[in-house]
Design an enzyme around this catalytic site. Structure first.
Site, PDB file in Angstrom:
ATOM      1  CB  CYS A   1       3.874  64.607   2.330  1.00 32.02           C
ATOM      2  SG  CYS A   1       4.718  64.985   0.791  1.00 32.02           S
TER       3      CYS A   1
ATOM      4  CB  CYS B   1     -10.725  72.268  -6.199  1.00 30.60           C
ATOM      5  SG  CYS B   1     -11.768  73.716  -6.364  1.00 30.60           S
TER       6      CYS B   1
END
Lengths: 457, 98
Positions: free
Chosen positions: A415, A243
Site C-alpha cells: 500500500c 489533507c
C-alpha cells in the site's frame, strides 16, 4: 409533566426574544458606529484646518498613504484602521489556511502578528500553502511565512513561535494576543486552542478545509458558543480525514483562510458582525456557500458553560491526545499488526523480482492513488474490495508458473505506507491465503530504499 | 412527505458518494415525522457502509452537525424536531484539515 413542558416552552420563547433583541442591538450598534465614523470624518476635516494637516488618529503620513483604500471606506475608515494598528492576531498553523490569512493580515495594517508552526516547508505543500515558495523548502514554516509577511509590510511586528501549541506553552503564547486564528489540521489541536481561548477570553476564528469543502465560524465571541458547545465529544479517529491522506484542492483552504483573515480584521477593528453563532459551509464542487445558524453557548458546556470550572490549571493538566485518541504531531501512525514472518522489506522484494520469483503483487490502495504511481505488474484491488475480488487473486496466482523449487507462487501486498497492507494480509489469511505477506512501509519505503526516483506523494 | 437530505464533510462517502438525496418518506399514519424516525430511515435506506460512522446509539455520532432548514437541530429540539413536507435536512461532518 405538563408544568415542566410549560417551563421548557417558556424558556425557548425567552431565548427567541433574547436572540431577537440582541439582533436589534447589533443593528443599532452598527448604526451608531456608522454615525460615529461620519462624525469623525467631519471632525477631522475641521481639525485638519486647525493643526496643519496632522490628524488626531496618530496614523503617520506613510501609513495614511499605505492604507488609504481602507481609510476611504465609510464603514471602516480611520477608526477601523487605528484599532487594527493597535490590535494583535495569533495564527496557529502556517499551512493551507494560515498562508492566505497571514498574507492579508500582514497587508492590512495590524499592530502585531504571531505565527505558530513546528513544521518545515515541503514541496507538496506549495500547491496550497501560498505564503511559502520553493526557496524555503526544508526551512521552518514560521521563517518562510514571516519573511513573506515582512516583504509585503515591513512595518508589522511579527513574532515567530517555532513550536507546536501544547498545554505547556499555549497559555503563555495565546495570552500575548487579542484574537486567535485556528489554522491547524487536527482534532486535538482544535480542542486545545478552543479551551485555551475560553480560559483566556480570546475570540477564536476557526476554519477548516479538506477535499473540496470548507467550514468557518467564530467561537467564544461576546457570549457566543465555543467549539465544545458544538462538539462536546470528539469524533471517532476514523472520521478525521487529513489533507495528507484525503487530498485537498489548493484554492479551497485559500478561500477559507481569506475569510478567516476577514473575520479577524472585523473583530480587531470592531467593524461589522463577526460570524458568531453562525457557520459558513463551502461546497466548492457545486459552488454552494451556506450560512447556517448554530446553537448558542451551551450552559452545560464543560469548558465555557455556566457551571464549568475549567481553569488554567485544568487546561494544563488536560490530555488532548487521549481525549481525541489522536496524536498532536502530524507523523502518520505506523501499525504493527503482523509477525515478522509475514512481512518483507522493499529491498527483499526487489531481490525476489531480480531472482525471477513467481509471485503476485496486490496493491490495496484506492484506485485514484494507484493511478498516480504503482510498482511494475501490480494488481490493484482496493482494501475495501478484497472480499468481493478474491476470485481475481486466485486466478492471478494460478496463471503464474510454480517456482523452480516447486513451491507455489507467492502473494505479496503493498500500500502507500504499510498500514493498509497489514490489514489486507490479515484479511487474506482469513480468506485462505495463509502465506500472504506485506511489504513493510509500502511504496514509500520502495522509493526510500530501492528506487529514489520512484515518485512519492 | 417529500424531504431533501444532504450529506457533507465526507458523510456522502457512506451513501455512494451522493451528496443530495430527494426522498419520499412515509411518516406512517401521521403526516409528520420526527428527526428520530428520520435518522433510522436514513440508516436503513441511504447508508450503504460503516453505519457506525453515521450513528451512535439513537442519535448521530459525535462530530456530526445536523441542520434542519439551515438551522442547527439543537435549536429545534434535536431528535424531537418535527419535520414537515419539503424540509431540507443537512448532515455534515466537522472538518479538521487545513
Amino acid at each position: 409533566m405538563a408544568s415542566s413542558d410549560g417551563a421548557v416552552d417558556d424558556a425557548s420563547r425567552i431565548r427567541r426574544e433574547i436572540e431577537a433583541l440582541k439582533n436589534e442591538r447589533s443593528d443599532i450598534d452598527r448604526q451608531i458606529s456608522d454615525l460615529e465614523t461620519q462624525l469623525r470624518g467631519l471632525q477631522s476635516k475641521t481639525e485638519v484646518v486647525h493643526n496643519d494637516g496632522l490628524a488626531a488618529h496618530g496614523l503617520s503620513p506613510d501609513l495614511i498613504y499605505r492604507h488609504s483604500r481602507h481609510l476611504m471606506l465609510p464603514s471602516f475608515g480611520v477608526q477601523g484602521q487605528s484599532k487594527l494598528s493597535k490590535s494583535s492576531v495569533l495564527v496557529v498553523g502556517a499551512g493551507g489556511l494560515g498562508s492566505p490569512a497571514l498574507l492579508y493580515l500582514a497587508a492590512c495594517g495590524l499592530g502585531k502578528i504571531g505565527i505558530v508552526d513546528h513544521d518545515v516547508v515541503e514541496l507538496n505543500n506549495l500547491h496550497r500553502q501560498v505564503i511559502h515558495s520553493e526557496e524555503y523548502i526544508g526551512s521552518p514554516k514560521v521563517e518562510s511565512a514571516a519573511a513573506a509577511c515582512l516583504k509585503i509590510n515591513s512595518t508589522v511586528l511579527i513574532t515567530k513561535h517555532q513550536e507546536a501549541l501544547r498545554t505547556t506553552n499555549a497559555l503563555d503564547i495565546v495570552s500575548k494576543y487579542d484574537i486567535v486564528i485556528d489554522a491547524t489540521d487536527n482534532a486535538p489541536s482544535r480542542y486545545l486552542i478552543n479551551d485555551c481561548c475560553v480560559v483566556l477570553g480570546k475570540p477564536l476564528v476557526s476554519g477548516a478545509a479538506i477535499g473540496m469543502e470548507g467550514q468557518l465560524t467564530v467561537y467564544n465571541y461576546k457570549g457566543g458558543p465555543c467549539y465544545r458547545c458544538l462538539f462536546p465529544l470528539p469524533p471517532p479517529t476514523t472520521a478525521c480525514q487529513r489533507c495528507s491522506d484525503s487530498g485537498v484542492l489548493g484554492v479551497v483552504p485559500g478561500i477559507i483562510g481569506c475569510l478567516q483573515a476577514l473575520e479577524a480584521i472585523k473583530i480587531a477593528s470592531s467593524v461589522g458582525e463577526p460570524l458568531s453563532g453562525r457557520m459558513l459551509l463551502l461546497d466548492s464542487l457545486s459552488t454552494k456557500i451556506r450560512i447556517v445558524k448554530i446553537r448558542g453557548r451551551s450552559s452545560q458546556c464543560e469548558v465555557c458553560g455556566e457551571n464549568s470550572f475549567f481553569t488554567p490549571q485544568h487546561f494544563k493538566g488536560f490530555d488532548y491526545e487521549k481525549f481525541t485518541q489522536t496524536p498532536l504531531s502530524v507523523a502518520p501512525v505506523k501499525l504493527s499488526l503482523l509477525t515478522p514472518d509475514f512481512r518483507i522489506t522493499a529491498k527483499e522484494y526487489k531481490q525476489r523480482i531480480v531472482q525471477g520469483e513467481a509471485h503476485v503483487l496486490v496493491d490495496v490502495r484506492p484506485e485514484h492513488h494507484f493511478k498516480i504511481v504503482s510498482l511494475p505488474n501490480a494488481l490493484n484491488i482496493p482494501l475495501t474490495m478484497i472480499e468481493q475480488r478474491v476470485g481475481d487473486i486466485s486466478s492471478a496466482l494460478k496463471e503464474k508458473q510454480p517456482n523452480s523449487s516447486g513451491s507455489s507462487p507467492h502473494l505479496y501486498v503493498v500500500c502507500r505506507r504499510g498500514n493498509d497492507s497489514q490489514r489486507a494480509v490479515q484479511l487474506l489469511h482469513k480468506l485462505g491465503f495463509v502465506a500472504a505477506r506485506d511489504i513493510i512501509g509500502g511504496i514509500e519505503s520502495w522509493a526510500r530504499e530501492v528506487d529514489p526516483k520512484f515518485p512519492t506523494y | 412527505m417529500q424531504l431533501t437530505l444532504e450529506f457533507g464533510g465526507g458523510l456522502e462517502l457512506l451513501c455512494d458518494s451522493v451528496k443530495v438525496h430527494d426522498v419520499k418518506v412515509d411518516g406512517g399514519d401521521e403526516k409528520k415525522m420526527s428527526m428520530k424516525n428520520l435518522l433510522h430511515w436514513v440508516r436503513t435506506n441511504l447508508i450503504k457502509e460503516r453505519p457506525e460512522m453515521f450513528m451512535k446509539g439513537d442519535t448521530v455520532r459525535p462530530g456530526i452537525l445536523v441542520l434542519v432548514n439551515d438551522c442547527d437541530w439543537e435549536l429545534s429540539g434535536q431528535l424531537e424536531t418535527v419535520l414537515e413536507d419539503k424540509d431540507v435536512i443537512v448532515f455534515i461532518s466537522t472538518l479538521h484539515g487545513g
